[in-house]
Design an enzyme around this catalytic site. Structure first.
Site, short mmCIF file in Angstrom:
data_model
loop_
_atom_site.label_atom_id
_atom_site.label_comp_id
_atom_site.label_asym_id
_atom_site.label_seq_id
_atom_site.Cartn_x
_atom_site.Cartn_y
_atom_site.Cartn_z
N GLU A 26 0.85 -1.19 0.00
CA GLU A 26 0.00 0.00 0.00
C GLU A 26 0.89 1.24 0.00
OE1 GLU A 26 -2.89 -0.05 3.16
OE2 GLU A 26 -3.65 1.96 2.67
N ASN A 71 -6.64 1.44 2.79
CA ASN A 71 -7.40 2.68 2.99
C ASN A 71 -6.96 3.76 2.00
OD1 ASN A 71 -8.55 1.36 5.17
ND2 ASN A 71 -7.23 2.32 6.69
N ASN A 171 -12.09 -0.88 -0.95
CA ASN A 171 -11.44 -1.45 0.23
C ASN A 171 -12.23 -1.12 1.48
OD1 ASN A 171 -8.92 -2.47 1.73
ND2 ASN A 171 -9.19 -0.43 2.63
N GLU A 172 -12.51 -2.13 2.28
CA GLU A 172 -13.13 -1.96 3.61
C GLU A 172 -14.22 -0.89 3.61
OE1 GLU A 172 -10.07 -1.62 6.66
OE2 GLU A 172 -9.51 -3.72 6.37
N TYR A 243 -6.68 -8.92 11.43
CA TYR A 243 -5.37 -8.77 12.06
C TYR A 243 -5.47 -9.29 13.49
CZ TYR A 243 -4.23 -5.81 8.08
OH TYR A 243 -4.00 -5.33 6.81
N GLU A 291 -6.38 -9.38 3.36
CA GLU A 291 -5.53 -8.75 4.38
C GLU A 291 -5.55 -9.65 5.60
OE1 GLU A 291 -5.87 -4.58 5.38
OE2 GLU A 291 -6.55 -4.10 3.36
N GLN A 346 1.49 -6.59 5.43
CA GLN A 346 1.79 -6.28 4.03
C GLN A 346 3.13 -6.92 3.69
OE1 GLN A 346 1.03 -2.11 3.10
NE2 GLN A 346 -0.92 -2.13 4.20
O1 AHR Z 1 -3.00 -2.87 6.12
C1 AHR Z 1 -3.22 -1.69 6.83
C2 AHR Z 1 -4.64 -1.21 6.75
O2 AHR Z 1 -5.47 -2.13 7.41
C3 AHR Z 1 -5.25 -1.14 5.37
O3 AHR Z 1 -4.98 0.08 4.75
C4 AHR Z 1 -6.70 -1.27 5.62
O4 AHR Z 1 -7.38 -1.87 4.54
C5 AHR Z 1 -6.78 -2.09 6.88
O5 AHR Z 1 -7.64 -1.53 7.81
#
Ligand code: AHR
Length: 489
Positions: A26, A71, A171-172, A243, A291, A346
């Site tokens: 990103e 994001n 995205n999201e 995450y 992700e 990432q």
């Molecule tokens: O990977 C970091 C961020 O985590 C990304 O930009 C977003 O998609 C997620 O919330």
């Protein structure tokens, strides 16, 4: 501790899609600037890309890299990253409060991807922009007609189309933190209309709709149902993001989070099938876990706002993070009948397996190793494994098995790769593995006494896989992750 792992080569889950070992870059922090791109670096090539970083990426054997966000993409003007570099605008980047110089963009990234031996998974901006800009970008990348955007690419020096096959529809979009956040219905309609235009522009593309940003979102479930009802015809995959962190320093609980990933996957697959049945649709929508990683060490880190490439989200990973990453890979493999794409988020500097000093050294973090071993040995057909072992109660869930495993039969049938986690904090495990016609020939383990051990530029080899002697059988040390290769007898 005793355990049994039973495997049969005729008891299959599915072929593993290579894209299960994807990653993500990103425009965030030092992922691009100071990460993959560092024109002043002694190892930089003519385009400013670091060869030492490309070598580390190649070692991971990553088949696809999602780009440019995250994001970031929800405020991105893709045109900023094309054409003459000296004319590109500097912009306030609102997702990460940074300055985006646009010295790397669509043009450069596809070139980097070729050098790194990977494919681009492109995300379009459905936050501040919409269907028109998405189809223009697709024509720019893949267009073969004598029309404006395809010609613009040619004028910029790229006669041949980039040929990008995999596209994320935003995205999201379920998250209030997202620029252009939408309700499920608003997003579902936008995804439908964008997908329609994109498939009319290039019918060969595959499209990923946004699912939930994590299983704990208040809208989880209803979001997927509504979005799928609106855009089922147009899309091929729905995304999952997650995450994991050990904020409470409770390692047994942290290790149990792979079960949460498993529940998340199975629930979303169930919803896809529910909407498929509701619509009497012949197509199965599969999952893109685009992700996933450990992310918590850098929470709360402050950086100077409106700076270029600030050091944000630079988690320094420990041995226990590597064990969980290995365990999450086991979960992804065991669900490969539905998860066709997954992206370790990432790749460089930002919550990443590869770290760099801007202008200086590059090294592998702890999590690099389970990813490398699984990516390089986990291609083929996933087999069901039966784990017979004890369980423990963790803070957030009960009856967590001490042992979890995944097995992959190679294409030529000559080897079976077994990936195993031992979640016990104090006991080694000596498993009896039943796998007729194969014998263990090699074991590499991510292990060690110090769960908080890390790799740094000065000590890059503190946590690396240990080759274990298997003459007297397989031993998995406490809190470890292992790769065991079996060869046909
Ligand atoms: O990977 C970091 C961020 O985590 C990304 O930009 C977003 O998609 C997620 O919330």
């Amino acid at each position: 501790m005793k355990a049994a792992i039973n495997i049969r080569t005729d008891d299959l889950i599915s072929k593993v899609d290579d894209r299960l070992f994807g990653s993500f870059i990103e425009h965030l922090g030092r992922a691009v600037y100071g990460g993959i791109y560092d024109p002043g670096h002694p190892d930089a090539d003519g385009e400013g890309f670091r060869q030492d970083v490309i070598d580390l990426v190649k070692a991971l054997n990553v088949p696809v890299v999602r780009y440019p966000g995250g994001n970031f993409v929800s405020g991105y003007k893709w045109e900023d990253g094309t054409g003459d570099k000296s004319k590109r605008p500097r912009r306030m980047e609102l997702a990460w409060n940074s300055i985006e110089t646009n010295q790397v963009g669509i043009d450069e990234f596809q070139s980097w991807a070729k050098k790194a031996g990977t494919a681009v998974m492109m995300a379009v901006n459905l936050g501040t922009r919409g269907p028109a800009e998405a189809r223009d970008l697709l024509e720019y990348c893949n267009g073969t007609t004598d029309t404006y955007h395809a010609n613009l690419r040619r004028q910029n020096g790229f006669e041949q189309p980039f040929g990008i096959r995999l596209w994320c529809l935003g995205n999201e979009m379920d998250g209030p933190w997202q620029m252009g956040h939408k309700t499920a219905y608003e997003y579902g309609r936008t995804a439908c209309e964008t997908g329609k235009l994109m498939k009319w522009t290039d019918p060969s593309v595959e499209l990923v709709a946004c699912g939930s940003s994590f299983i704990g979102m208040p809208t989880f479930g209803e979001w997927e149902r509504t979005v799928l009802r609106e855009c089922y015809d147009q899309i091929d995959y729905i995304s999952l993001h997650s995450y994991y962190g050990n904020q409470n320093n409770d390692t047994p609980d942290f290790f149990s989070r792979a079960l949460e990933m498993d529940t998340f996957i199975k629930t979303v697959a169930g919803i896809c099938d529910e909407i498929k049945a509701e619509k009497h649709h012949p197509k199965t929508v599969n999952l893109s876990f685009d992700e996933w990683n450990v992310w918590f060490h850098s929470h709360g880190t402050q950086v100077e706002p409106w700076s270029v490439a600030p050091p944000i989200l630079e988690d320094v990973y420990t041995l226990e993070d590597a064990v969980l990453v290995g365990s999450l890979l086991i979960t992804l493999l065991n669900n490969c009948d539905r998860v066709k794409i997954a992206c370790l988020a990432q790749l460089v500097n930002v919550i990443a397996p590869i770290m760099t000093e801007t202008g200086g050294r590059a090294w592998a973090q702890t999590i690099f190793w389970p990813f490398l071993l699984t990516s390089n040995n986990g291609r083929g057909t996933a087999l069901k494994t039966e784990n017979v072992c004890g369980t423990y109660d963790a803070a957030s869930r009960k009856a967590v098995p001490f042992v979890d495993s995944a097995a992959v039969l190679s294409e030529d049938g000559e080897t079976v790769s077994l990936f195993v986690v031992n979640r016990s904090m104090d006991e080694a495990c000596t498993p009896d593995v039943t796998l007729d016609g194969y014998r263990p020939v090699e074991q590499l383990s991510v292990e060690g006494d110090d769960l908080k051990a890390v790799n740094t530029a000065d000590a890059p080899d503190t946590v690396v896989p240990v080759v274990r002697d298997i003459t007297d059988g397989i031993v998995m040390p406490p809190h470890s992750w292992s790769f065991i290769r079996f060869a046909k007898v």
